[in-house]
Design a protein around this motif. Structure first.
Motif, PDB file in Angstrom:
ATOM      1  N   PHE A  26     -17.030  33.119  17.727  1.00  0.00           N
ATOM      2  CA  PHE A  26     -17.959  33.507  16.680  1.00  0.00           C
ATOM      3  C   PHE A  26     -18.745  32.289  16.216  1.00  0.00           C
ATOM      4  O   PHE A  26     -18.258  31.181  16.312  1.00  0.00           O
ATOM      5  N   PRO A  27     -19.937  32.544  15.711  1.00  0.00           N
ATOM      6  CA  PRO A  27     -20.707  31.409  15.218  1.00  0.00           C
ATOM      7  C   PRO A  27     -20.014  30.728  14.045  1.00  0.00           C
ATOM      8  O   PRO A  27     -19.855  31.320  12.989  1.00  0.00           O
ATOM      9  N   LYS A  28     -19.521  29.536  14.290  1.00  0.00           N
ATOM     10  CA  LYS A  28     -18.927  28.739  13.217  1.00  0.00           C
ATOM     11  C   LYS A  28     -19.863  27.569  12.955  1.00  0.00           C
ATOM     12  O   LYS A  28     -19.852  26.577  13.670  1.00  0.00           O
ATOM     13  N   PRO A  29     -20.698  27.715  11.952  1.00  0.00           N
ATOM     14  CA  PRO A  29     -21.734  26.719  11.771  1.00  0.00           C
ATOM     15  C   PRO A  29     -21.194  25.401  11.252  1.00  0.00           C
ATOM     16  O   PRO A  29     -20.187  25.354  10.573  1.00  0.00           O
ATOM     17  N   GLU A  30     -21.873  24.346  11.601  1.00  0.00           N
ATOM     18  CA  GLU A  30     -21.581  23.030  11.047  1.00  0.00           C
ATOM     19  C   GLU A  30     -22.869  22.505  10.467  1.00  0.00           C
ATOM     20  O   GLU A  30     -23.952  22.854  10.940  1.00  0.00           O
ATOM     21  N   GLY A  51     -26.087  20.777   9.778  1.00  0.00           N
ATOM     22  CA  GLY A  51     -27.059  20.127  10.654  1.00  0.00           C
ATOM     23  C   GLY A  51     -27.119  20.709  12.055  1.00  0.00           C
ATOM     24  O   GLY A  51     -28.068  20.456  12.789  1.00  0.00           O
ATOM     25  N   LYS A  52     -26.109  21.492  12.429  1.00  0.00           N
ATOM     26  CA  LYS A  52     -26.095  22.042  13.784  1.00  0.00           C
ATOM     27  C   LYS A  52     -26.795  23.393  13.821  1.00  0.00           C
ATOM     28  O   LYS A  52     -26.706  24.159  12.867  1.00  0.00           O
ATOM     29  N   VAL A  53     -27.468  23.699  14.905  1.00  0.00           N
ATOM     30  CA  VAL A  53     -28.139  24.991  15.011  1.00  0.00           C
ATOM     31  C   VAL A  53     -27.142  26.062  15.453  1.00  0.00           C
ATOM     32  O   VAL A  53     -26.392  25.857  16.400  1.00  0.00           O
ATOM     33  N   THR A  54     -27.122  27.155  14.724  1.00  0.00           N
ATOM     34  CA  THR A  54     -26.287  28.287  15.119  1.00  0.00           C
ATOM     35  C   THR A  54     -27.198  29.384  15.654  1.00  0.00           C
ATOM     36  O   THR A  54     -28.160  29.780  14.989  1.00  0.00           O
ATOM     37  N   LYS A  55     -26.912  29.844  16.843  1.00  0.00           N
ATOM     38  CA  LYS A  55     -27.752  30.871  17.458  1.00  0.00           C
ATOM     39  C   LYS A  55     -27.159  32.240  17.189  1.00  0.00           C
ATOM     40  O   LYS A  55     -25.962  32.441  17.306  1.00  0.00           O
ATOM     41  N   THR A  56     -28.004  33.178  16.831  1.00  0.00           N
ATOM     42  CA  THR A  56     -27.563  34.565  16.703  1.00  0.00           C
ATOM     43  C   THR A  56     -28.538  35.438  17.481  1.00  0.00           C
ATOM     44  O   THR A  56     -29.503  34.944  18.060  1.00  0.00           O
ATOM     45  N   GLN A  57     -28.280  36.722  17.435  1.00  0.00           N
ATOM     46  CA  GLN A  57     -29.071  37.669  18.231  1.00  0.00           C
ATOM     47  C   GLN A  57     -30.587  37.545  18.002  1.00  0.00           C
ATOM     48  O   GLN A  57     -31.361  37.500  18.942  1.00  0.00           O
ATOM     49  N   HIS A  58     -30.998  37.502  16.721  1.00  0.00           N
ATOM     50  CA  HIS A  58     -32.438  37.515  16.447  1.00  0.00           C
ATOM     51  C   HIS A  58     -32.992  36.223  15.861  1.00  0.00           C
ATOM     52  O   HIS A  58     -34.172  35.948  15.999  1.00  0.00           O
ATOM     53  N   GLU A  59     -32.162  35.472  15.156  1.00  0.00           N
ATOM     54  CA  GLU A  59     -32.651  34.266  14.488  1.00  0.00           C
ATOM     55  C   GLU A  59     -31.659  33.135  14.688  1.00  0.00           C
ATOM     56  O   GLU A  59     -30.452  33.373  14.745  1.00  0.00           O
ATOM     57  N   ASP A  60     -32.156  31.906  14.755  1.00  0.00           N
ATOM     58  CA  ASP A  60     -31.278  30.742  14.789  1.00  0.00           C
ATOM     59  C   ASP A  60     -31.392  30.031  13.444  1.00  0.00           C
ATOM     60  O   ASP A  60     -32.484  29.929  12.891  1.00  0.00           O
ATOM     61  N   TYR A  61     -30.265  29.563  12.958  1.00  0.00           N
ATOM     62  CA  TYR A  61     -30.300  28.941  11.631  1.00  0.00           C
ATOM     63  C   TYR A  61     -29.480  27.673  11.577  1.00  0.00           C
ATOM     64  O   TYR A  61     -28.664  27.390  12.450  1.00  0.00           O
ATOM     65  N   LYS A  62     -29.729  26.907  10.518  1.00  0.00           N
ATOM     66  CA  LYS A  62     -28.871  25.760  10.186  1.00  0.00           C
ATOM     67  C   LYS A  62     -28.311  25.983   8.803  1.00  0.00           C
ATOM     68  O   LYS A  62     -28.896  26.720   8.019  1.00  0.00           O
ATOM     69  N   ILE A  63     -27.192  25.358   8.509  1.00  0.00           N
ATOM     70  CA  ILE A  63     -26.727  25.449   7.127  1.00  0.00           C
ATOM     71  C   ILE A  63     -26.997  24.155   6.388  1.00  0.00           C
ATOM     72  O   ILE A  63     -26.980  23.070   6.964  1.00  0.00           O
ATOM     73  N   GLU A 113     -16.452  35.893   6.825  1.00  0.00           N
ATOM     74  CA  GLU A 113     -17.640  36.031   7.658  1.00  0.00           C
ATOM     75  C   GLU A 113     -18.803  36.640   6.894  1.00  0.00           C
ATOM     76  O   GLU A 113     -18.649  37.181   5.803  1.00  0.00           O
ATOM     77  N   ILE A 114     -19.971  36.546   7.527  1.00  0.00           N
ATOM     78  CA  ILE A 114     -21.129  37.298   7.055  1.00  0.00           C
ATOM     79  C   ILE A 114     -21.546  38.212   8.202  1.00  0.00           C
ATOM     80  O   ILE A 114     -21.666  37.764   9.350  1.00  0.00           O
ATOM     81  N   ARG A 115     -21.719  39.472   7.862  1.00  0.00           N
ATOM     82  CA  ARG A 115     -22.171  40.434   8.854  1.00  0.00           C
ATOM     83  C   ARG A 115     -23.595  40.836   8.555  1.00  0.00           C
ATOM     84  O   ARG A 115     -23.952  41.074   7.420  1.00  0.00           O
ATOM     85  N   ARG A 116     -24.367  40.923   9.622  1.00  0.00           N
ATOM     86  CA  ARG A 116     -25.734  41.411   9.492  1.00  0.00           C
ATOM     87  C   ARG A 116     -25.766  42.840  10.003  1.00  0.00           C
ATOM     88  O   ARG A 116     -25.310  43.124  11.116  1.00  0.00           O
ATOM     89  N   LEU A 117     -26.251  43.739   9.160  1.00  0.00           N
ATOM     90  CA  LEU A 117     -26.350  45.140   9.558  1.00  0.00           C
ATOM     91  C   LEU A 117     -27.817  45.507   9.629  1.00  0.00           C
ATOM     92  O   LEU A 117     -28.585  45.192   8.722  1.00  0.00           O
ATOM     93  N   ILE A 169     -22.682  36.809  11.891  1.00  0.00           N
ATOM     94  CA  ILE A 169     -23.591  35.667  12.089  1.00  0.00           C
ATOM     95  C   ILE A 169     -22.982  34.353  11.625  1.00  0.00           C
ATOM     96  O   ILE A 169     -23.528  33.281  11.896  1.00  0.00           O
ATOM     97  N   LEU A 170     -21.860  34.440  10.919  1.00  0.00           N
ATOM     98  CA  LEU A 170     -21.225  33.216  10.429  1.00  0.00           C
ATOM     99  C   LEU A 170     -19.749  33.515  10.254  1.00  0.00           C
ATOM    100  O   LEU A 170     -19.392  34.598   9.818  1.00  0.00           O
TER     101      LEU A 170
END
Ligand code: HEC
Length: 469
Positions: A109-113, A115-127, A417-421, A434-435
């Motif tokens: 599962f996406p475990k963000p760190e 400064g690191k980019v986390t990729k998901t189905q539709h959007e990529d994010y940083k925390i 976790e966070i779920r995107r619906l 997503i996280l």
């Protein structure tokens, strides 16, 4: 054949002598099922129950049927004379939990760190870290138009994050007395959409007293903050004294605004069937004018005097509430029993069934109800099995993540976790984690700056998701 018959008789006699109704589901499984399906459910004489493959159908109903009717020819014992529907239903939940755990062992599962980019189905994010230190059990966050943020701490403090991003040392003075008890404390903070004109800030909290034993229930006030001081307080909603109780669970708190109205839940406070009584304050979602007056067109119930403001009932512990910006539908996540967390579409006067119908069992593994459907009670849009411990719910209205526009974000305490619906025509068409695993997610909400803010417990932090680009 003769010896097989003898074996079956030998097996049934001691079974019926035991009282499985007093037993927890994992014990029932160990006693009755593990001999053939393995202690870890991975199979033996009977097949694996966690490999995702089902010979006789994969739905809950089909699993129940397999357990009830068995298949004596193939060596699966029928359990309908040994276990009742509630117990069999609980076994299905237990099997589902183990099935999911087994499945997740192989998934990353996406475990963000930072400064690191986390990729998901539709959007990529940083925390990005918003507040790393200084908060204790942050519960909810709200945003002021001048860039300041308000954060509740469960223990009973309302904190301000300055426009410069720094946590103000001193909590807001003079907020109402909060009873920090069990799952209750200072929970919700919400800023009126016309704040710039009227300055109103709403709080949801455990109100009550400690004299002669704790007596408490969720209540709502509004007030203004001037120079770090809570002032002009008005009561918005307060239950009759007879509904206050010493039980420490299920406060169910959130507050949202829509067209001059406010909507908010009050949890059932462990009162179970009280949720079904429209004259009882517990286990309800309410609608009031934003100043606390009861709207004239709230639902009516023949021959009954519903608690003032009642909008819907049969709720357990709703901790997420938001409005679909596209069609105005109200959704709520309800922290359910084990295996029974729900996403509900909230409609006036409707009954959401707790505890008459539920997909869950007690957290200690004892059964609640064999029933999942009943005439006159609404089905959830979806339910989560195993439970995620649903908490915090927010549609994304911003434009920093265009491909997430109008998606619904749900936080999960236990599953961290966070779920995107994605919701299309009031149905969930996509669900994505997503996280995961950076702390218990207490609240997730979009902010006026277009970023998604997340409140974490253990460690106590505020972070935000920003686009990777
Ligand atoms: C005496 C051995 C035995 C015991 C005890 C037993 N099972 Fe089974 N079980 C089997 C066998 C063998 C099958 C496969 C039957 C078949 O192929 O149709 C099976 C099948 C099943 C299935 C259907 C699997 C599928 O692929 O569709 C379920 C669900 C199940 N068992 C659950 C349970 C539960 C829950 C218990 C305890 C309450 C239990 N079993 C106790 C031997 C057993």
């Amino acid at each position: 054949m003769k010896s097989a018959h003898l074996l079956a008789v030998a097996l049934v006699a001691p079974l019926s002598a035991q009282d499985f109704s007093k037993m927890k589901t994992d014990q029932v499984f160990q006693q009755l099922c593990s001999g053939c399906h393995g202690q870890d459910l991975s199979g033996g004489q009977g097949g694996s129950l966690i490999d995702g493959e089902w010979k006789h159908g994969s739905s809950d109903e089909e699993l129940m049927k397999s357990i009830k009717e068995g298949n004596e020819q193939l060596g699966m014992t029928p359990f309908k004379t040994v276990l009742d529907d509630r117990q069999i239903r609980s076994l299905v939940i237990f099997i589902r939990e183990k099935e999911k755990q087994a499945k997740e062992r192989g998934i990353e599962f996406p475990k963000p760190e930072l400064g690191k980019v986390t990729k998901t189905q539709h959007e990529d994010y940083k925390i990005e870290m918003v507040v790393e230190k200084g908060l204790r059990t942050p519960w909810a966050i709200a945003f002021l138009p001048d860039g300041r943020k308000l954060v509740t701490e469960k223990q009973g403090r309302l904190r301000i994050i300055g426009a410069d991003g720094k946590l103000v040392e001193e909590p807001v003075k003079g907020i109402p007395t909060i009873i920090d008890h069990g799952q209750g404390g200072l929970m919700e903070v919400a800023v009126h959409p016309d704040y710039e004109k009227n300055g109103w800030i709403y709080l949801g909290f455990a109100d009550g007293t400690r004299d002669g034993g704790v007596k408490t229930i969720t209540a709502y006030v509004r007030g203004r903050i001037k120079d770090g001081q809570w002032t002009d307080q008005e009561w918005i909603w307060k239950a009759d004294q007879k509904f206050y109780s010493g039980v420490g669970v299920h406060f169910g708190t959130r507050l949202i605004f829509d067209k001059g109205y406010i909507y908010f839940p009050v949890g059932e406070r462990g009162g179970w069937h009280e949720a079904q009584d429209v004259e009882n304050a517990k286990g309800k979602i309410y609608r009031l004018h934003d100043d606390g007056r009861v709207p004239e067109d709230n639902p009516k119930f023949e021959g009954k005097t519903p608690v003032p403001g009642l909008w819907s009932y049969g709720h357990r512990n709703p901790q997420g509430l938001d409005i679909d910006p596209r069609d105005g539908s109200i959704y709520s996540t309800e922290h359910g029993p084990r295996g029974g967390d729900e996403l509900n579409l909230i409609q006036p006067g409707h009954n959401y069934g707790w505890p008459v119908i539920t997909y869950g069992m007690n957290y200690d593994g004892t059964p609640i109800s064999g029933k999942t459907h009943e005439e006159g009670m609404d089905q959830p849009v979806i339910y989560w099995q195993p439970s995620i411990a649903a908490c915090g719910l927010s549609f994304y209205r911003g434009d920093k993540f265009p491909k997430w526009k109008n998606d619904l974000f749900a936080g999960a305490l236990a599953q961290q976790e966070i779920r995107r619906l994605r919701i299309v025509d009031k149905k969930v068409t996509e669900q994505e984690v997503i996280l995961k695993n950076i702390g218990r997610v207490r609240d997730v909400t979009e902010a006026p700056d277009g970023y998604i803010y997340v409140l974490l417990n253990d460690p106590d932090r505020v972070i935000r998701l920003i686009p990777a680009e």
